[in-house]
Design an enzyme around this catalytic site. Structure first.
Site, PDB file in Angstrom:
ATOM      1  N   LYS A   1       0.822  -1.187   0.000  1.00 18.06           N
ATOM      2  CA  LYS A   1       0.000   0.000   0.000  1.00 18.06           C
ATOM      3  C   LYS A   1       0.871   1.257   0.000  1.00 18.06           C
ATOM      4  CE  LYS A   1      -3.155  -2.371   3.151  1.00 18.06           C
ATOM      5  NZ  LYS A   1      -3.551  -2.418   4.589  1.00 18.06           N
TER       6      LYS A   1
ATOM      7  N   ASP B   1       7.473   2.643  -2.627  1.00 14.99           N
ATOM      8  CA  ASP B   1       7.695   3.688  -1.628  1.00 14.99           C
ATOM      9  C   ASP B   1       9.155   3.736  -1.194  1.00 14.99           C
ATOM     10  OD1 ASP B   1       7.552   1.236  -0.261  1.00 14.99           O
ATOM     11  OD2 ASP B   1       6.163   1.928   1.271  1.00 14.99           O
TER      12      ASP B   1
ATOM     13  N   ASP C   1      14.628  -1.056   0.276  1.00  8.83           N
ATOM     14  CA  ASP C   1      15.318  -1.300   1.539  1.00  8.83           C
ATOM     15  C   ASP C   1      16.254  -2.502   1.346  1.00  8.83           C
ATOM     16  OD1 ASP C   1      15.773  -0.947   4.318  1.00  8.83           O
ATOM     17  OD2 ASP C   1      14.205  -2.367   4.833  1.00  8.83           O
TER      18      ASP C   1
ATOM     19  N   PHE D   1      14.045   3.755  10.336  1.00  7.91           N
ATOM     20  CA  PHE D   1      12.701   3.393   9.905  1.00  7.91           C
ATOM     21  C   PHE D   1      11.877   4.670   9.761  1.00  7.91           C
ATOM     22  CE2 PHE D   1       8.440   1.643   9.958  1.00  7.91           C
ATOM     23  CZ  PHE D   1       8.603   0.557   9.114  1.00  7.91           C
ATOM     24  N   VAL D   2      11.306   4.873   8.570  1.00  5.65           N
ATOM     25  CA  VAL D   2      10.605   6.129   8.293  1.00  5.65           C
ATOM     26  C   VAL D   2       9.114   5.900   8.027  1.00  5.65           C
ATOM     27  CG1 VAL D   2      12.665   7.279   7.418  1.00  5.65           C
ATOM     28  CG2 VAL D   2      11.205   6.012   5.826  1.00  5.65           C
TER      29      VAL D   2
HETATM   30  P1  IMP Z   1      12.495  -4.476   0.953  1.00  2.00           P
HETATM   31  O1  IMP Z   1      11.853  -5.677   0.350  1.00  2.00           O
HETATM   32  O2  IMP Z   1      13.262  -4.793   2.189  1.00  2.00           O
HETATM   33  O3  IMP Z   1      13.298  -3.644  -0.023  1.00  2.00           O
HETATM   34  O4  IMP Z   1      11.347  -3.597   1.549  1.00  2.00           O
HETATM   35  C1  IMP Z   1      10.508  -2.886   0.805  1.00  2.00           C
HETATM   36  C2  IMP Z   1       9.212  -2.665   1.558  1.00  2.00           C
HETATM   37  O5  IMP Z   1       9.397  -2.648   2.979  1.00  2.00           O
HETATM   38  C3  IMP Z   1       8.688  -1.314   1.194  1.00  2.00           C
HETATM   39  O6  IMP Z   1       7.764  -1.427   0.166  1.00  2.00           O
HETATM   40  C4  IMP Z   1       8.060  -0.825   2.464  1.00  2.00           C
HETATM   41  O7  IMP Z   1       6.688  -1.151   2.462  1.00  2.00           O
HETATM   42  C5  IMP Z   1       8.728  -1.568   3.585  1.00  2.00           C
HETATM   43  N1  IMP Z   1       9.727  -0.707   4.278  1.00  2.00           N
HETATM   44  C6  IMP Z   1      11.066  -0.805   4.238  1.00  2.00           C
HETATM   45  N2  IMP Z   1      11.664   0.139   4.982  1.00  2.00           N
HETATM   46  C7  IMP Z   1      10.656   0.879   5.510  1.00  2.00           C
HETATM   47  C8  IMP Z   1      10.618   2.035   6.363  1.00  2.00           C
HETATM   48  O8  IMP Z   1      11.624   2.613   6.788  1.00  2.00           O
HETATM   49  N3  IMP Z   1       9.377   2.491   6.670  1.00  2.00           N
HETATM   50  C9  IMP Z   1       8.228   1.902   6.232  1.00  2.00           C
HETATM   51  N4  IMP Z   1       8.211   0.843   5.424  1.00  2.00           N
HETATM   52  C10 IMP Z   1       9.411   0.325   5.073  1.00  2.00           C
HETATM   53 MG    MG Z   2       4.862  -1.112   3.907  1.00  2.00          MG
END
Ligand code: IMP
Ligand code: MG
Length: 189
Positions: free
Chosen positions: A52, A109, A112, A161-162
């Site tokens: 979302k 969004d 990470d 964490f944001v």
């Molecule tokens: P990844 O698969 O670890 O790259 O994470 C991506 C997903 O994790 C993003 O689409 C976000 O929904 C969530 N996410 C990662 N870091 C944050 C953060 O700092 N705040 C909020 N959501 C996060």
């Molecule tokens: Mg999320």
């Protein structure tokens, strides 16, 4: 600072600091929109928003591109209300059309660990997309586990964490109009 007596101010009590202001977001999203317009002028890209967290960014971005384009939505999960990726990505809601031969623009969004986007890129290529372009509002390169890069990045942020502008903690704070960091005590409650 003047306190605004609006509904958002109640949510804002949980914010420790602002990382990216509303004004900075607005300016950067307009720049990204113009760059994406250049990249896809005369084509018909399919914007795929990752639910979302990207919903506010996507809404603003596609209006700034001014492109003849379409939108689709996909929902994946790997977090399950924690602040660290579990590494396993599951599709919870899939796109609704054939993407064979299409130019896809994935709108995220935040990039990470890279698990989500690495998975989605592979998934869409398997389904026959002609090209994949990745746009992410935020990038946290220090946390990367998969070797994946975005083609367009709004802002690079430190390893914190944001929340806000669509991003949540435990489904909350998405409607804060800027990007901020929560007070540590919020995570305990
Ligand atoms: P990844 O698969 O670890 O790259 O994470 C991506 C997903 O994790 C993003 O689409 C976000 O929904 C969530 N996410 C990662 N870091 C944050 C953060 O700092 N705040 C909020 N959501 C996060
Ligand atoms: Mg999320």
């Amino acid at each position: 600072m003047e306190t605004k007596n609006t509904p958002v101010s109640e949510l804002e009590q949980d914010i420790l600091k602002v990382l990216v202001t509303e004004e900075e977001i607005k300016t950067r999203v307009a720049e990204l929109g113009a760059e994406i317009h250049e990249r896809f002028a005369g084509r018909n890209p399919l914007f795929v928003m990752v639910l979302k967290g990207a919903f506010i960014f996507m809404a603003d971005l596609i209006r700034e591109t001014g492109l003849r384009s379409e939108v689709e939505f996909i929902a994946v999960s790997s977090y399950e209300n924690a602040t660290e990726s579990s590494g396993r990505v599951k599709i919870k809601y899939d796109i609704q059309q054939d993407i064979t031969g299409r130019d896809l623009v994935i709108v995220e969004d935040i990039l990470d660990s890279g698990n989500t986007l690495a998975f989605l890129k592979r998934y869409f290529l398997t389904k026959g997309a002609q090209s994949i372009t990745i746009v992410t509002l935020l990038d946290k390169p220090s946390r990367r586990e998969k070797s994946i890069q975005a083609d367009f990045v709004g802002f690079t942020v430190p390893n914190e964490f944001v929340v806000g502008y669509g991003l949540d903690y435990a489904q909350r704070y998405r409607n804060i109009p800027y990007i901020g960091v929560l007070k540590p005590e919020v995570y305990g409650s």
